[in-house]
Design an enzyme around this catalytic site. Structure first.
Site, short mmCIF file in Angstrom:
data_model
loop_
_atom_site.label_atom_id
_atom_site.label_comp_id
_atom_site.label_asym_id
_atom_site.label_seq_id
_atom_site.Cartn_x
_atom_site.Cartn_y
_atom_site.Cartn_z
N VAL A 147 0.81 -1.14 0.06
CA VAL A 147 -0.08 -0.09 0.11
C VAL A 147 0.90 1.33 -0.07
O VAL A 147 1.64 1.56 1.13
CB VAL A 147 -0.95 -0.07 1.14
CG1 VAL A 147 -1.76 1.26 1.13
CG2 VAL A 147 -1.81 -1.24 1.21
N PRO A 148 1.21 1.73 -1.05
CA PRO A 148 2.18 2.78 -1.24
C PRO A 148 2.07 4.20 -0.87
O PRO A 148 1.92 5.04 -1.47
CB PRO A 148 2.54 2.73 -2.84
CG PRO A 148 1.01 2.39 -3.45
CD PRO A 148 0.46 1.53 -2.36
N CYS A 149 1.84 4.32 0.44
CA CYS A 149 1.91 5.49 1.10
C CYS A 149 2.95 6.70 0.75
O CYS A 149 2.70 7.86 0.82
CB CYS A 149 1.76 5.48 2.39
SG CYS A 149 3.16 4.34 3.39
N HIS A 150 4.07 6.04 0.33
CA HIS A 150 5.20 6.76 -0.26
C HIS A 150 4.67 7.62 -1.43
O HIS A 150 5.34 8.79 -1.72
CB HIS A 150 6.49 6.26 -0.55
CG HIS A 150 6.34 5.14 -1.43
ND1 HIS A 150 5.85 3.89 -1.19
CD2 HIS A 150 6.61 5.15 -2.98
CE1 HIS A 150 5.78 3.06 -2.42
NE2 HIS A 150 6.17 3.73 -3.41
N ARG A 151 3.74 7.47 -2.26
CA ARG A 151 3.36 8.01 -3.37
C ARG A 151 2.25 9.14 -3.16
O ARG A 151 1.81 9.63 -4.02
CB ARG A 151 2.65 6.80 -4.25
CG ARG A 151 3.73 5.94 -4.81
CD ARG A 151 3.16 4.91 -5.79
NE ARG A 151 4.00 3.90 -6.06
CZ ARG A 151 3.62 2.70 -6.33
NH1 ARG A 151 2.32 2.26 -6.37
NH2 ARG A 151 4.54 1.81 -6.42
#
Length: 200
Positions: A147-151
């Site tokens: 779940v790419p919270c860095h994006r």
């Protein structure tokens, strides 16, 4: 369709954890019934990553089964600059509140190399005033990388808080690996590894 949750798993099934090496350091993963329940970005040391993952999940160190090894291979490939799609990795989000689950599903759909903003995700979920609540959900993300919270970035491409050991530096490093564009209008240096341009 984004696959992020499954039927709640029996609480008595043992949770297991393992660390795996990546270009940004040793990451952690936890699973039960061959389904991923948590991941962790690198801390200051591998020992700390393992300790924090075990404390959070109550899991014991184990050898990943085939499905978990496959997920690890995909996550590692993504961090080795391969455009790998992680949306087919099956995870369990039982116990997560409904709004956070919607936030994670929206993040899960952001492709590598692209970004969105807290406000854009809030608007997508029906109320742009919930940007702060979106940020709080991101801070509790149990499945970083998958779940790419860095994006997710701030307005104008601002890189805000992040849960990795080096915080924003880790976020920037992952976005750079993915070739994300962050920022405004095209400029002289757009061909460098990272400029920052969020999706609207």
């Amino acid at each position: 369709m984004v696959v992020l949750s499954i039927t709640s798993l029996p609480y008595y099934d043992r949770w297991c954890t393992s660390l795996f090496p990546t270009p940004i350091g040793d990451c952690g993963i936890a699973w039960r019934n061959d389904v991923i329940v948590a991941t962790r970005l690198p801390d200051k040391s591998s020992i700390e990553t393992g300790r924090r993952l075990a404390a959070r999940t109550g899991g014991v160190s184990g050898e990943p089964p085939a499905d978990i090894r496959s997920a690890i291979t995909s996550m590692t490939a993504l961090l080795e600059e391969e455009r790998t799609d992680l949306t087919s990795i099956l995870c369990d989000l039982s116990g997560i509140d409904p709004f956070a689950t919607q936030v994670y599903a929206a993040m899960h759909a952001i492709p590598a190399g692209e970004t969105s903003t807290y406000g854009a995700i809030a608007a997508q979920l029906g109320d742009k005033r919930l940007a702060r609540t979106v940020g709080l959900a991101l801070g509790r993300n149990p499945l970083p990388i998958i779940v790419p919270c860095h994006r997710v970035v701030g307005t104008g491409g601002k890189l805000t808080g992040f849960s990795g050991a080096d915080h924003v530096d880790t976020k920037l490093r992952i976005l750079t690996i993915e070739g994300a564009q962050i920022g405004g209008a095209p400029g002289l240096f757009d061909d460098l590894p990272l400029a920052a341009k969020p999706r609207r």
